[in-house]
Design a protein around this motif. Structure first.
Motif, short mmCIF file in Angstrom:
data_model
loop_
_atom_site.label_atom_id
_atom_site.label_comp_id
_atom_site.label_asym_id
_atom_site.label_seq_id
_atom_site.Cartn_x
_atom_site.Cartn_y
_atom_site.Cartn_z
N GLU A 311 52.88 23.28 -1.73
CA GLU A 311 51.93 23.86 -0.80
C GLU A 311 52.56 24.84 0.19
N ILE A 312 53.91 24.85 0.26
CA ILE A 312 54.61 25.61 1.31
C ILE A 312 54.42 27.12 1.15
N LEU A 313 54.61 27.65 -0.04
CA LEU A 313 54.48 29.10 -0.27
C LEU A 313 53.35 29.40 -1.25
N LYS A 314 52.36 28.54 -1.27
CA LYS A 314 51.22 28.76 -2.16
C LYS A 314 50.53 30.08 -1.80
N GLY A 315 50.26 30.91 -2.80
CA GLY A 315 49.63 32.20 -2.59
C GLY A 315 50.62 33.34 -2.47
N CYS A 316 51.92 33.05 -2.37
CA CYS A 316 52.94 34.10 -2.28
C CYS A 316 53.42 34.48 -3.69
N SER A 354 50.36 42.47 -7.38
CA SER A 354 50.07 41.23 -6.64
C SER A 354 51.26 40.73 -5.82
N VAL A 355 52.42 41.38 -5.95
CA VAL A 355 53.61 40.95 -5.20
C VAL A 355 53.35 41.03 -3.70
N THR A 356 53.66 39.95 -2.99
CA THR A 356 53.49 39.90 -1.53
C THR A 356 54.81 40.01 -0.78
N HIS A 357 55.89 39.54 -1.40
CA HIS A 357 57.20 39.52 -0.74
C HIS A 357 58.26 40.10 -1.68
N VAL A 358 59.08 40.97 -1.14
CA VAL A 358 60.23 41.48 -1.88
C VAL A 358 61.47 40.92 -1.21
N LEU A 359 62.27 40.17 -1.96
CA LEU A 359 63.47 39.54 -1.43
C LEU A 359 64.70 40.37 -1.78
N ALA A 360 65.52 40.64 -0.79
CA ALA A 360 66.70 41.47 -0.99
C ALA A 360 67.82 40.98 -0.08
#
Length: 435
Positions: A311-316, A354-360
């Motif tokens: 449930e922590i990052l649901k939707g990301c 649909s990407v919400t977060h880009v991690l770098a």
């Protein structure tokens, strides 16, 4: 069904399966002693000799009580009724939720070597076991300075109202016993020796396993900073806690450039620090556990923890850039894609709308501009690591890799982090309690 308990209170002939049922095992006695040698000794459970009915101190272990044996033969003592009584008590024990606690880097940190900047701690050592968080212990071949984690005693007190507490450590029995005396000076939580499991008790050298903790695995939660030391089948029971590195000697060699909290004279905060955060997670898990039992469902902490994580990052929807490592040190080598999956996030590539977060870790000017124009969060990979440990979605502003035309002063002020830890763990350092 024959049931034999030895002096350490652990049933050697009864095994408990995952569904909570007792099963008989082949090995009647554990250890190096022969069956003949062990069988002629009285058996102790909760301070009473089950064989003969005599009350004894738990520290005595195997005792001689020939007179009670003679009374048993004459029919003076009802051993069958006594055994039934203790079996009833044992069933109550195995059906109570259990919290298995690691020691080092979870509840405390210890060292034999202080750096020059940490010598000030010698003046702050507590002279009594029930006061303060900094103590000195003497082992057989050395002395050690022990720093208890802030909020640890309040944590144990609150956790004991929900769980039966156990300590499970890679340390020796002597070391574990002395640390437990500091954590529990009034002997409220770890009354029995069987509640303190050390390396001498391991069924496989160097590997922790729940097979020596009584009760169904569905009723057990493990709190440890290092899941990799546990047997693979038991990792589903683990809540991984932020590693508590207070002394400089605890830092990995590759991060020796960072100063320790002891050197900076800071520490985690009590009210909203790591243990206070984990306590709230345990309360939520326990509440769900009780609700399942009241509803007639099969309560299982393994399923509960899995659901809470998802449930922590649901939707990301996450996308990883080429420079992001496969894993981070604070995640104990767990692949980042697996972390994201367990936290309920999906992962894709940059072409996915649909990407919400880009991690770098580092990013080019082009990537920054693209993220800004398309409304994507461009965050450091440690954002995912922090979500894993905090059990909630961190504020992206704390980890954002800013686009070129963004004014940092216009961003909302970040909320204080719940703990002061090295930058290599969180990506940012926060001031905690002054030492």
């Amino acid at each position: 069904m024959e049931c034999i308990f030895l002096a350490d209170e652990r049933p050697k002939e009864l095994k408990v399966s995952d569904d909570g049922n007792m099963k008989k095992c082949n090995n009647q006695f554990a250890g190096t002693q022969s069956n003949t040698e062990a069988s002629v000794r009285p058996k102790i459970f909760h301070g009473t000799c089950i064989s003969y009915g005599q009350n004894v101190e738990d520290t005595i272990g195997y005792v001689s009580c020939k007179q009670f044996y003679e009374n048993m033969l004459s029919g003076t003592i009802d051993t069958t009724g006594l055994l039934r009584l203790y079996l009833d008590e044992w069933m109550k024990t195995i059906n109570k939720p259990k919290l298995v606690l690691d020691l080092d880097h979870t509840l405390m940190n210890s060292t034999q070597d202080l750096s020059r900047d940490e010598m000030h701690l010698l003046n702050a050592v507590s002279t009594t076991k029930d006061a303060g968080l900094l103590h000195k212990i003497r082992l057989e071949d050395c002395s050690m300075l022990v720093k208890l984690r802030p909020f640890v005693r309040q944590f144990l007190d609150e956790a004991s109202k929900m769980f039966d507490l156990y300590v499970y450590t890679m340390g020796t029995r002597d070391y574990a016993t002395q640390i437990v005396k500091l954590l529990d000076p009034e002997n409220k939580y770890f009354i029995s020796k069987s509640k303190v499991i050390s390396r001498e008790d391991f069924t496989k050298s160097g590997v922790k396993a729940l097979d020596i903790v009584p009760g169904s695995k569905a009723y057990i939660i493990i709190l440890d900073d290092k899941p990799s030391v546990w047997r693979e089948a038991d990792k589903i029971n683990i809540i991984q806690i932020w590693r508590y590195n207070f002394f400089a000697s605890s830092f990995p060699s590759s991060y020796s450039r960072f100063k320790s909290p002891a050197q900076m004279r800071i520490d985690e905060r009590e009210a909203d620090g790591t243990l206070a955060l984990i306590l709230s997670v345990l309360k939520q898990a326990h509440w769900r556990f009780l609700n399942m039992k009241r509803s007639g469902l099969q309560a299982d902490f393994r399923r509960i923890l899995k659901d809470m994580r998802s449930e922590i990052l649901k939707g990301c929807v996450l996308a990883f850039t080429a420079g992001v490592p496969c894993s981070l040190i604070g995640l104990d080598k767990m692949p980042l894609w697996k972390v994201a999956e367990q936290l309920g996030a999906k992962y894709s590539n940059l072409d996915d709308a649909s990407v919400t977060h880009v991690l770098a870790v580092q990013c080019s000017t082009q990537l920054r501009q693209w993220a800004h124009q398309n409304g994507k969060f461009l965050v450091h990979a440690n954002w995912l690591e922090k979500a894993w440990h905090l059990w909630r979605r961190p504020r992206e502003e704390q980890f954002m890799l800013l686009p070129l035309d963004c004014n940092p002063a216009a961003l909302p002020a970040p909320t204080p982090s719940p703990t002061a830890v090295p930058a290599y763990q969180m990506g940012i350092c926060d001031a905690g309690t002054n030492m």
